[in-house]
Structure formats: C-alpha cells, structure tokens
Write a protein that holds these residues in place. Sequence first.
Motif, PDB file in Angstrom:
ATOM      1  N   PRO A 115       0.831  -1.212   0.000  1.00  0.00           N
ATOM      2  CA  PRO A 115       0.000   0.000   0.000  1.00  0.00           C
ATOM      3  C   PRO A 115       0.864   1.260   0.000  1.00  0.00           C
ATOM      4  N   MET A 116       0.313   2.352  -0.465  1.00  0.00           N
ATOM      5  CA  MET A 116       1.026   3.623  -0.436  1.00  0.00           C
ATOM      6  C   MET A 116       1.371   3.957   1.015  1.00  0.00           C
ATOM      7  N   GLN A 117       2.642   4.265   1.239  1.00  0.00           N
ATOM      8  CA  GLN A 117       3.107   4.563   2.590  1.00  0.00           C
ATOM      9  C   GLN A 117       4.441   5.286   2.543  1.00  0.00           C
ATOM     10  N   LYS A 118       4.784   5.957   3.623  1.00  0.00           N
ATOM     11  CA  LYS A 118       6.088   6.606   3.766  1.00  0.00           C
ATOM     12  C   LYS A 118       7.125   5.506   3.961  1.00  0.00           C
ATOM     13  N   THR A 119       8.247   5.591   3.251  1.00  0.00           N
ATOM     14  CA  THR A 119       9.276   4.550   3.313  1.00  0.00           C
ATOM     15  C   THR A 119      10.533   5.048   4.020  1.00  0.00           C
ATOM     16  N   PHE A 120      11.404   4.111   4.359  1.00  0.00           N
ATOM     17  CA  PHE A 120      12.659   4.470   5.041  1.00  0.00           C
ATOM     18  C   PHE A 120      13.576   5.285   4.142  1.00  0.00           C
ATOM     19  N   TRP A 121      13.401   5.201   2.821  1.00  0.00           N
ATOM     20  CA  TRP A 121      14.243   5.985   1.925  1.00  0.00           C
ATOM     21  C   TRP A 121      13.641   7.367   1.641  1.00  0.00           C
ATOM     22  N   GLY A 122      12.552   7.699   2.334  1.00  0.00           N
ATOM     23  CA  GLY A 122      12.012   9.052   2.304  1.00  0.00           C
ATOM     24  C   GLY A 122      11.000   9.322   1.210  1.00  0.00           C
ATOM     25  N   GLU A 123      10.507   8.285   0.589  1.00  0.00           N
ATOM     26  CA  GLU A 123       9.529   8.466  -0.476  1.00  0.00           C
ATOM     27  C   GLU A 123       8.176   7.926  -0.027  1.00  0.00           C
ATOM     28  N   TYR A 124       7.119   8.533  -0.501  1.00  0.00           N
ATOM     29  CA  TYR A 124       5.764   8.012  -0.360  1.00  0.00           C
ATOM     30  C   TYR A 124       5.612   7.054  -1.528  1.00  0.00           C
ATOM     31  N   PHE A 125       5.347   5.771  -1.263  1.00  0.00           N
ATOM     32  CA  PHE A 125       5.559   4.740  -2.286  1.00  0.00           C
ATOM     33  C   PHE A 125       4.613   3.568  -2.093  1.00  0.00           C
ATOM     34  N   GLY A 126       4.208   2.951  -3.203  1.00  0.00           N
ATOM     35  CA  GLY A 126       3.405   1.736  -3.154  1.00  0.00           C
ATOM     36  C   GLY A 126       3.593   0.915  -4.421  1.00  0.00           C
ATOM     37  N   MET A 127       3.200  -0.358  -4.351  1.00  0.00           N
ATOM     38  CA  MET A 127       3.337  -1.253  -5.494  1.00  0.00           C
ATOM     39  C   MET A 127       2.048  -2.046  -5.695  1.00  0.00           C
ATOM     40  N   LEU A 128       1.795  -2.395  -6.937  1.00  0.00           N
ATOM     41  CA  LEU A 128       0.610  -3.174  -7.262  1.00  0.00           C
ATOM     42  C   LEU A 128       0.826  -3.934  -8.557  1.00  0.00           C
ATOM     43  N   VAL A 129      -0.025  -4.928  -8.773  1.00  0.00           N
ATOM     44  CA  VAL A 129      -0.111  -5.628 -10.046  1.00  0.00           C
ATOM     45  C   VAL A 129      -1.524  -5.363 -10.545  1.00  0.00           C
ATOM     46  N   ASP A 130      -1.626  -4.775 -11.747  1.00  0.00           N
ATOM     47  CA  ASP A 130      -2.951  -4.414 -12.239  1.00  0.00           C
ATOM     48  C   ASP A 130      -3.710  -5.638 -12.757  1.00  0.00           C
ATOM     49  N   LYS A 131      -4.943  -5.441 -13.166  1.00  0.00           N
ATOM     50  CA  LYS A 131      -5.791  -6.553 -13.584  1.00  0.00           C
ATOM     51  C   LYS A 131      -5.288  -7.226 -14.860  1.00  0.00           C
ATOM     52  N   PHE A 132      -4.291  -6.617 -15.527  1.00  0.00           N
ATOM     53  CA  PHE A 132      -3.680  -7.222 -16.707  1.00  0.00           C
ATOM     54  C   PHE A 132      -2.334  -7.866 -16.386  1.00  0.00           C
ATOM     55  N   GLU A 133      -2.017  -7.965 -15.074  1.00  0.00           N
ATOM     56  CA  GLU A 133      -0.794  -8.578 -14.552  1.00  0.00           C
ATOM     57  C   GLU A 133       0.475  -7.787 -14.868  1.00  0.00           C
ATOM     58  N   VAL A 134       0.327  -6.472 -14.999  1.00  0.00           N
ATOM     59  CA  VAL A 134       1.466  -5.582 -15.168  1.00  0.00           C
ATOM     60  C   VAL A 134       1.817  -5.019 -13.801  1.00  0.00           C
ATOM     61  N   GLY A 135       3.096  -5.090 -13.427  1.00  0.00           N
ATOM     62  CA  GLY A 135       3.551  -4.538 -12.158  1.00  0.00           C
ATOM     63  C   GLY A 135       3.774  -3.036 -12.251  1.00  0.00           C
ATOM     64  N   TRP A 136       3.348  -2.319 -11.202  1.00  0.00           N
ATOM     65  CA  TRP A 136       3.504  -0.868 -11.125  1.00  0.00           C
ATOM     66  C   TRP A 136       4.114  -0.481  -9.785  1.00  0.00           C
ATOM     67  N   MET A 137       4.980   0.518  -9.809  1.00  0.00           N
ATOM     68  CA  MET A 137       5.530   1.145  -8.613  1.00  0.00           C
ATOM     69  C   MET A 137       5.178   2.627  -8.724  1.00  0.00           C
ATOM     70  N   VAL A 138       4.543   3.160  -7.692  1.00  0.00           N
ATOM     71  CA  VAL A 138       4.123   4.559  -7.716  1.00  0.00           C
ATOM     72  C   VAL A 138       4.787   5.263  -6.535  1.00  0.00           C
ATOM     73  N   GLY A 139       5.438   6.383  -6.828  1.00  0.00           N
ATOM     74  CA  GLY A 139       6.121   7.099  -5.753  1.00  0.00           C
ATOM     75  C   GLY A 139       6.038   8.605  -5.911  1.00  0.00           C
ATOM     76  N   TRP A 140       6.230   9.281  -4.800  1.00  0.00           N
ATOM     77  CA  TRP A 140       6.314  10.729  -4.760  1.00  0.00           C
ATOM     78  C   TRP A 140       7.312  11.114  -3.680  1.00  0.00           C
ATOM     79  N   ARG A 141       8.202  12.001  -4.029  1.00  0.00           N
ATOM     80  CA  ARG A 141       9.190  12.514  -3.068  1.00  0.00           C
ATOM     81  C   ARG A 141       8.934  13.987  -2.871  1.00  0.00           C
ATOM     82  N   SER A 142       8.670  14.337  -1.600  1.00  0.00           N
ATOM     83  CA  SER A 142       8.372  15.752  -1.300  1.00  0.00           C
ATOM     84  C   SER A 142       9.620  16.597  -1.316  1.00  0.00           C
TER      85      SER A 142
END
Length: 142
Positions: A115-142
């Motif tokens: 799930p989207m969450q604050k990480t130890f490397w300082g990014e707001y980040f999450g991962m998922l596999v979409d309904k087509f089985e493609v892996g995604w990583m979503v991040g934001w660094r303030s």
Amino acid sequence: MAKVNVYLLFNGDCEEAFNFYKKAFGGEFQMMSRFKDMPPTEGQLPERSELSERILHVSLPISEETVLMGSDGGGDWAAQHRVGNNFSVSISAESKKEADSLFNALSEGGVVTMPMQKTFWGEYFGMLVDKFEVGWMVGWRS
C-alpha cells in the motif's frame, strides 16, 4: 505530469546487469544500495545472509528524461519472479495527490502488493499488479 520509467527485477545478477547497461549507455549510477543497507526490520533478511550483498536499488540515468532502475527482487521474498515478467513500470508523481490517484486507478481490479506509505528511503511509495498482470511502482518525493 508524472514521469514513467522501467524498473527491472533480477535474481542475484542485478549488479552485473547494471554494469553492462552502464557500459552500453555511459554515465554514472545515481544510486546503488544493497539489502544490508536497509534499517533492521523484523521479518527482513538475516543480518549475515548471503542475500545481504544483493542490490536493493540502483538507478542509472540513460537520457534527460529516462532513468533505468533495478533491484535483485528474486529469491524467497519474490516467488513470482520469472524471466519475462521481471519488470515494473515506475511512476514518479508530481504530488502526493497524483500518486494516490494513479495508485487507486491502477489498482482497480488488481492486487496491491505494498500500500502507499512513507518509506525508510524518504519516499511516499506503493506497489501493485494491475488486472492485466502488469507490475507498477508509484512514488512521490516531497
């Protein structure tokens, strides 16, 4: 607008692969860290594990717009690793709101693996596999 890059997953040969890519594209690594560099967390790698020298994250700019990124994502902690599906699409959002919106839209009908969450490397980040089985990583660094 978010930036999109490819994130490659390996099973022990990430460093070798990225040295190969560095030779092909030129440039320098923006970052290279190993699993032993992670802060201690229950359930993570044992302190003296042979996996501790594997690559946690590496990034290599290959153009003004594109950064090739990777990790040793195989082993027991990534049983789904297979050559051919060993990549994710990495999105660097411009805001937390955009990161959440993209993550929520892409995860519809799929499986959230982190799930989207604050990480130890300082990014707001999450991962998922979409309904087509493609892996995604979503991040934001303030």
